[in-house]
Design a protein around this motif. Structure first.
Motif, PDB file in Angstrom:
ATOM      1  N   ARG A  73       0.830  -1.209   0.000  1.00  8.64           N
ATOM      2  CA  ARG A  73       0.000   0.000   0.000  1.00  8.64           C
ATOM      3  C   ARG A  73       0.860   1.253   0.000  1.00  8.64           C
ATOM      4  O   ARG A  73       1.737   1.412   0.839  1.00  8.64           O
ATOM      5  CB  ARG A  73      -0.849   0.047   1.264  1.00  8.64           C
ATOM      6  N   PRO A  74       0.585   2.170  -0.911  1.00  7.24           N
ATOM      7  CA  PRO A  74       1.355   3.411  -0.905  1.00  7.24           C
ATOM      8  C   PRO A  74       1.043   4.195   0.374  1.00  7.24           C
ATOM      9  O   PRO A  74      -0.101   4.219   0.817  1.00  7.24           O
ATOM     10  CB  PRO A  74       0.839   4.172  -2.123  1.00  7.24           C
ATOM     11  N   ARG A  75       2.085   4.784   0.966  1.00 10.94           N
ATOM     12  CA  ARG A  75       1.869   5.561   2.195  1.00 10.94           C
ATOM     13  C   ARG A  75       2.467   6.941   2.021  1.00 10.94           C
ATOM     14  O   ARG A  75       3.455   7.095   1.288  1.00 10.94           O
ATOM     15  CB  ARG A  75       2.534   4.861   3.376  1.00 10.94           C
TER      16      ARG A  75
ATOM     17  N   GLU B 180     -12.039  -0.638   0.959  1.00 11.99           N
ATOM     18  CA  GLU B 180     -10.742  -0.754   1.617  1.00 11.99           C
ATOM     19  C   GLU B 180      -9.813  -1.717   0.875  1.00 11.99           C
ATOM     20  O   GLU B 180      -8.597  -1.601   0.965  1.00 11.99           O
ATOM     21  CB  GLU B 180     -10.930  -1.230   3.061  1.00 11.99           C
TER      22      GLU B 180
ATOM     23  N   ALA C 248      -4.724   0.667  -4.296  1.00 15.43           N
ATOM     24  CA  ALA C 248      -4.526   2.103  -4.503  1.00 15.43           C
ATOM     25  C   ALA C 248      -3.184   2.349  -5.186  1.00 15.43           C
ATOM     26  O   ALA C 248      -2.188   1.749  -4.806  1.00 15.43           O
ATOM     27  CB  ALA C 248      -4.563   2.813  -3.161  1.00 15.43           C
ATOM     28  N   PRO C 249      -3.160   3.202  -6.203  1.00 19.07           N
ATOM     29  CA  PRO C 249      -1.914   3.463  -6.907  1.00 19.07           C
ATOM     30  C   PRO C 249      -1.026   4.462  -6.165  1.00 19.07           C
ATOM     31  O   PRO C 249       0.173   4.513  -6.405  1.00 19.07           O
ATOM     32  CB  PRO C 249      -2.388   4.046  -8.234  1.00 19.07           C
ATOM     33  N   VAL C 250      -1.611   5.258  -5.307  1.00 18.50           N
ATOM     34  CA  VAL C 250      -0.861   6.285  -4.559  1.00 18.50           C
ATOM     35  C   VAL C 250      -1.376   6.274  -3.127  1.00 18.50           C
ATOM     36  O   VAL C 250      -2.435   5.703  -2.863  1.00 18.50           O
ATOM     37  CB  VAL C 250      -1.093   7.701  -5.167  1.00 18.50           C
ATOM     38  N   PRO C 251      -0.646   6.885  -2.200  1.00 18.77           N
ATOM     39  CA  PRO C 251      -1.164   6.960  -0.826  1.00 18.77           C
ATOM     40  C   PRO C 251      -2.592   7.515  -0.821  1.00 18.77           C
ATOM     41  O   PRO C 251      -2.881   8.497  -1.500  1.00 18.77           O
ATOM     42  CB  PRO C 251      -0.204   7.922  -0.140  1.00 18.77           C
TER      43      PRO C 251
END
Lengths: 214, 574
Positions: free
Chosen positions: A141-143, B464, B468-471
């Motif tokens: 997951r990008p953070r 959820e 997701a490609p980005v935060p």
């Protein structure tokens, strides 16, 4: 070790029973739906139950609900939930309060006999099993300020195994490291991620999962 | 056009012609002559005060009647009033010393009583129906029949030419029965009026009706007068004067009724203006002109075999409605209160006015009905697609995926049983890897087909798990579960938007916001990317917009160059 199986596909149920019997488990109940499983658990008190998440009548989440119920009513019976889908949120539903004696694996995993029976034994013994695919989807997951970027590749490996529910000894065996080395990695990871050092390995799993889910 | 309007009514309504000038002059002259005759007869019989009342009734009814006849030729009421006037004059013949005139006057003495009853019951249409018709016919029979019977028995003294036998007692009894019967019939008529007024539930029309009803009290007074005649109580002359005075003033009330209709015609002029300038829903204007709040215009759509209202919504044609036809086929209808049907000329004029703008409104209603049809069919198509995808996902889950897991399991069991043949073990291991890859691929396909987790766990859980490609900032505020079709649409909006963020936006973060307030769900996805996306709802977005709009929602996209992209969908959850 005594196991109850709940799986509506006869083919899979019998295959699973055969596999577990071959691996030295005693299959005490083979159930086709969640209600039968709940009755079997109440009557036979198996050490662990393997539960398909989608079962009759609605084929949505009967298995997950039965698992939550078993964990509340029969805390001495571990529950391993099997699913065709990667749903971190559902795994987290199962671990809502504690990851102790609970597992969530993709169904595919049963064919990897050693990994599967390992996980089942862990759950029976009050440990945790989280499917590696779910863990890696959480890790990927990008953070915003990517705290995981501060980890070394080896530390990331250790983190993923921790999140999957492996004990320090288990991690040491898999990565061919000494137990001492694994302990060092673990405390370094906790330091870098700003996680409080928790006692008990199953509480550690939940802490890591909650961190990854953020 | 007006011919078409005429066809809107059943044929056979006669007497719609305006009375000719000659006829009007003749009738007016006859009334004046009759008045003069009555006065002359009264002077000879020394009954001038009474005669004044009769003459007033004669002139008031005849002249008001002529006016009504001229203004509302469609209604028989004017003619009836003229008749009542002359009927009243006939009874004054009884004052004559000439035996023939006296006999005729006596024979028709009580006719005027029934004429009064008739005129009140027939207001405003001029026609009687049902109970009222029966009542009035019985009254006419009684007033003439029993009167003649009494006269053959020798009533009313020596001037009576009809006397056959001399039986004064019998004559008195017959005459008394006649008076009491007429009295009862009058009271029954007043009761009928009361019942009928109660049934009419038109607040705007009440004022004029109440005026007329007030004068109908004269009928009660008349009934009392007849009974007084039987009992020979004192004060007869006074009550007679009051009664005739009240009944003589009634034409004024009828005239106000007529004026009321003329006011309606003035409103008709406004209707014409309104119809020209604002060709929207004609129903409020119709309600005003017809003074019927229930009035509305319905359109007939032959292709749907259905009546629709201004908004194209199907409507029931009530029993009381005036059809507007074209070439024999109905094109529209004015639905109204049954009482409005009496005002034929007003309805005629309204129909004519409506016809002028009918096509406009009909086209509009047709368009709206068509639009509703299209919307419904789009919703059905989207819903059918959703069901089909769901079915496929389930089939996949219970079929191919399950079998592959079983196959994989069997391969493991075989592997465990294989001896030390390394080639065979390797082959089985390879097969297992193949199966595992197939399972992963199938899982992705199943997920794309239908988010299975949605049915069981709802939007919050499903969103959820969206990669997701980005935060991503998730802000989910939902009160419980929403209709599944809404959840699925919202889910696809989130997935597709996030895919676009990954592909085009060059964003460093994105936010997904899901809020529901019970009535609607708002889905918002925004990123901090380069913006400038094609907001004309190109292929991918078009599909999303279809999904959202099929549920009655809206989808909007903002993407200013350099200012990120924001997708906002609003979905009704009702």
């Amino acid at each position: 070790m005594r196991v109850a199986i709940a799986e509506d596909s006869v083919l899979l149920r019998e295959g699973l029973a055969r596999l577990l019997t071959d691996a030295g488990f005693e299959v005490v109940a083979r159930c086709g739906d969640a209600e039968a499983l709940l009755r079997a658990v109440a009557a036979l008190a198996p050490e662990v139950a393997v539960v398909d998440i989608r079962m009759p009548p609605t084929h949505t989440d009967e298995g997950l609900r039965a698992a939550v119920e078993i964990r509340a009513a029969f805390p001495r019976t571990g529950v391993l939930v099997l699913s065709q889908h990667v749903e971190p949120a559902l795994a987290m539903t199962l671990f809502a309060d504690s990851a102790s004696g609970a597992g969530y694996l993709l169904k595919d995993r049963i064919a990897e006999v050693t990994d599967f029976t390992d996980a089942l034994r862990r759950v029976a013994a009050g440990g945790t099993a989280v499917d590696p695919v779910i863990v890696s989807s959480l890790v990927a997951r990008p953070r915003p300020d990517d705290p995981l970027g501060r980890l070394t590749p080896r530390e990331r490996e250790v983190l993923e195994l921790m999140a999957s529910g492996h004990s320090n000894q288990g991690i040491a065996d898999r990565l061919v490291l000494t137990l001492r080395a694994v302990e060092k990695y673990v405390s370094s990871i906790f330091g870098k991620l700003g996680l409080p050092a928790t006692g008990g390995e199953s509480r550690r799993v939940l802490a890591v999962l909650l961190f990854l889910r953020r | 056009m007006f011919a078409a309007a005429r066809r809107a009514y059943p044929a056979g309504i006669d007497g719609q012609k305006v009375p000719s000038r000659t006829l009007r002059v003749a009738l007016a002259s006859a009334a004046v002559a009759a008045a003069a005759m009555s006065l002359a007869l009264a002077r000879a019989a020394d009954r001038l005060p009474q005669a004044t009342l009769f003459v007033w009734i004669l002139l008031a009814y005849v002249f008001c009647g002529l006016l009504a006849w001229t203004r509302r030729p469609g209604s028989a009421f004017g003619r009836l009033m003229v008749l009542v006037g002359f009927g009243a004059a006939l009874s004054t013949l009884a004052w004559s010393s000439d035996p023939v005139l006296f006999t005729v006057g006596q024979a028709l003495d009580l006719l005027v009583v029934v004429l009064f009853l008739h005129v009140f019951l027939a207001f405003p249409a001029g026609r009687l129906n049902g109970t009222a018709r029966v009542l009035v016919l019985i009254a006419y029979g009684t007033s003439v029949g029993l009167q003649l019977t009494a006269m053959t028995l020798g009533a009313f003294g020596p001037g009576n030419l009809l006397r056959i036998v001399d039986a004064p007692t019998a004559a008195t009894v017959v005459h008394a029965v006649e008076l009491v019967t007429l009295s009862a019939l009058l009271l029954a008529g007043v009761g009928l009026l009361a019942v009928r007024r109660k049934a009419d539930n038109l607040p705007l029309r009440r004022s004029v009706r109440w005026l007329v009803d007030a004068f109908a009290l004269g009928l009660v007074s008349l009934a009392v007068l007849l009974v007084m005649g039987v009992l020979s109580v004192p004060g007869f002359a006074l009550v007679q004067a009051v009664t005739l005075g009240v009944l003589g003033l009634a034409p004024v009330a009828f005239l106000v009724g007529l004026l009321d209709a003329r006011l309606a015609r003035a409103a008709l002029g406004e209707l014409m203006v309104e119809l020209r300038t604002a060709p929207g829903d004609l129903s409020p204007a119709l309600a005003r002109v017809l003074r019927d709040p229930t009035a509305r215009l319905l359109y007939w759509l032959p292709q749907y075999r259905s009546w629709v209202d201004h908004d194209g919504a199907p409507a029931e044609l009530p029993a009381s409605a005036t059809l507007i036809r074209r070439g024999g086929e109905p094109v529209a209808a004015i639905a109204h209160h049954p009482a409005v049907a009496a005002e034929r000329d007003l309805l005629d004029a309204v129909v004519a006015a409506v016809e002028m703008v009918l096509d406009n409104g009909r086209l509009r209603a047709e368009l709206k009905a068509g639009l509703a049809e299209v919307r419904g069919s789009r919703a059905r198509v989207v819903e059918a697609g959703r069901r089909e995808r769901r079915r496929l996902e389930r089939d996949l889950h219970d079929g191919a995926q399950q079998r592959l897991v079983g196959l994989s399991l069997r391969l493991s069991l075989i592997e465990a049983r294989l001896g030390g043949d390394p080639a065979a073990r390797e082959a089985v291991a390879e097969a297992r890897v193949e199966v595992a890859t197939s399972l992963t691929e199938l899982r992705d396909i199943a997920r794309g087909l239908y988010p299975g987790v949605l049915s069981a766990h709802g939007l919050a859980v499903a969103v959820e798990s969206v990669p997701a490609p980005v935060p991503l900032r998730l802000d989910v505020r939902l009160d419980g579960r929403l209709p599944e079709a809404v959840e699925v649409a919202a889910y696809y909006v989130v997935c597709e938007s996030l895919t676009n963020v990954g592909r085009h936006a060059g964003a460093s973060s994105a936010g997904v916001c899901l809020h529901s307030d019970g009535d609607r769900l708002v889905v918002e996805i925004e990123d901090d990317g380069v913006g400038g996306a094609d907001t004309r709802l190109g292929s991918g977005l078009r599909g999303l917009a279809d999904r959202v709009e099929a549920l009655g929602g809206t989808l909007r996209v903002w993407s200013p160059a350099g200012g990120g992209t924001r997708v906002r969908a609003e979905l009704p959850c009702g």
